[in-house]
Design a protein around this motif. Structure first.
Motif, PDB file in Angstrom:
ATOM      1  N   GLN A   1       0.826  -1.196   0.000  1.00  0.00           N
ATOM      2  CA  GLN A   1       0.000   0.000   0.000  1.00  0.00           C
ATOM      3  C   GLN A   1       0.874   1.265   0.000  1.00  0.00           C
ATOM      4  O   GLN A   1       0.504   2.286  -0.564  1.00  0.00           O
ATOM      5  CB  GLN A   1      -0.927   0.003   1.222  1.00  0.00           C
ATOM      6  CG  GLN A   1      -1.866   1.187   1.277  1.00  0.00           C
ATOM      7  CD  GLN A   1      -2.837   1.088   2.444  1.00  0.00           C
ATOM      8  OE1 GLN A   1      -2.993   0.048   3.078  1.00  0.00           O
ATOM      9  NE2 GLN A   1      -3.506   2.186   2.732  1.00  0.00           N
TER      10      GLN A   1
ATOM     11  N   CYS B   1      -5.653 -10.635   6.627  1.00  0.00           N
ATOM     12  CA  CYS B   1      -5.480 -10.494   5.181  1.00  0.00           C
ATOM     13  C   CYS B   1      -5.041 -11.839   4.607  1.00  0.00           C
ATOM     14  O   CYS B   1      -4.377 -12.616   5.286  1.00  0.00           O
ATOM     15  CB  CYS B   1      -4.373  -9.485   4.866  1.00  0.00           C
ATOM     16  SG  CYS B   1      -4.711  -7.778   5.238  1.00  0.00           S
TER      17      CYS B   1
ATOM     18  N   GLU C   1      -4.275  -8.647  -1.030  1.00  0.00           N
ATOM     19  CA  GLU C   1      -4.966  -7.360  -1.049  1.00  0.00           C
ATOM     20  C   GLU C   1      -4.011  -6.230  -1.452  1.00  0.00           C
ATOM     21  O   GLU C   1      -2.812  -6.298  -1.203  1.00  0.00           O
ATOM     22  CB  GLU C   1      -5.564  -7.042   0.334  1.00  0.00           C
ATOM     23  CG  GLU C   1      -6.623  -8.007   0.791  1.00  0.00           C
ATOM     24  CD  GLU C   1      -6.084  -9.264   1.464  1.00  0.00           C
ATOM     25  OE1 GLU C   1      -6.896 -10.054   1.955  1.00  0.00           O
ATOM     26  OE2 GLU C   1      -4.848  -9.462   1.501  1.00  0.00           O
TER      27      GLU C   1
ATOM     28  N   SER D   1      -4.498  -3.067  -0.336  1.00  0.00           N
ATOM     29  CA  SER D   1      -4.413  -2.138   0.799  1.00  0.00           C
ATOM     30  C   SER D   1      -5.035  -2.772   2.035  1.00  0.00           C
ATOM     31  O   SER D   1      -5.817  -3.721   1.935  1.00  0.00           O
ATOM     32  CB  SER D   1      -5.140  -0.828   0.481  1.00  0.00           C
ATOM     33  OG  SER D   1      -6.542  -1.022   0.488  1.00  0.00           O
TER      34      SER D   1
ATOM     35  N   GLU E   1      -8.810  -3.371   2.384  1.00  0.00           N
ATOM     36  CA  GLU E   1      -9.448  -4.545   1.790  1.00  0.00           C
ATOM     37  C   GLU E   1      -9.426  -5.753   2.719  1.00  0.00           C
ATOM     38  O   GLU E   1     -10.056  -6.769   2.441  1.00  0.00           O
ATOM     39  CB  GLU E   1      -8.761  -4.905   0.470  1.00  0.00           C
ATOM     40  CG  GLU E   1      -8.909  -3.841  -0.596  1.00  0.00           C
ATOM     41  CD  GLU E   1      -8.157  -4.195  -1.869  1.00  0.00           C
ATOM     42  OE1 GLU E   1      -7.681  -5.337  -2.009  1.00  0.00           O
ATOM     43  OE2 GLU E   1      -8.030  -3.303  -2.716  1.00  0.00           O
ATOM     44  N   CYS E   2      -8.696  -5.667   3.810  1.00  0.00           N
ATOM     45  CA  CYS E   2      -8.596  -6.781   4.761  1.00  0.00           C
ATOM     46  C   CYS E   2      -9.797  -6.794   5.696  1.00  0.00           C
ATOM     47  O   CYS E   2     -10.425  -5.759   5.928  1.00  0.00           O
ATOM     48  CB  CYS E   2      -7.315  -6.650   5.583  1.00  0.00           C
ATOM     49  SG  CYS E   2      -5.821  -6.708   4.578  1.00  0.00           S
TER      50      CYS E   2
END
Length: 84
Positions: free
Chosen positions: A25, A52, A56, A58, A61-62
């Motif tokens: 990220q 996660c 992902e 970033s 998104e977890c």
């Protein structure tokens, strides 16, 4: 970074997958290591538990499993530090 403020991510259950996602990220290929760091006094913690898969793009998104306990402003056991 959320709501216009920097905040801690707690070290509890922070995995290699989370570290890799956080570093990606930030524009890096992945994490070299993660470690417990002392949280800034008075700084609110954003996440105390997350998971996660590692794919992902970033941390957003977890799956966020838990926010810090009510009334707690800092991480128990420290915040996460990363070397990317």
């Amino acid at each position: 970074y959320a709501g216009g403020r920097w905040s801690s991510v707690c070290q509890a259950d922070f995995s290699r997958e989370l570290a890799d996602v956080a570093c990606r990220q930030l524009g890096y290929a992945g994490a070299d290591e993660s470690y417990a760091e002392t949280a800034v006094e008075g700084e609110a913690a954003l996440v105390s538990r997350a998971t996660c898969s590692g794919s992902e793009a970033s941390l957003g998104e977890c799956a966020m499993l838990a926010a810090p306990t009510a009334g707690s402003r800092a991480c128990q056991g420290g915040a996460v530090g990363l070397s990317c």
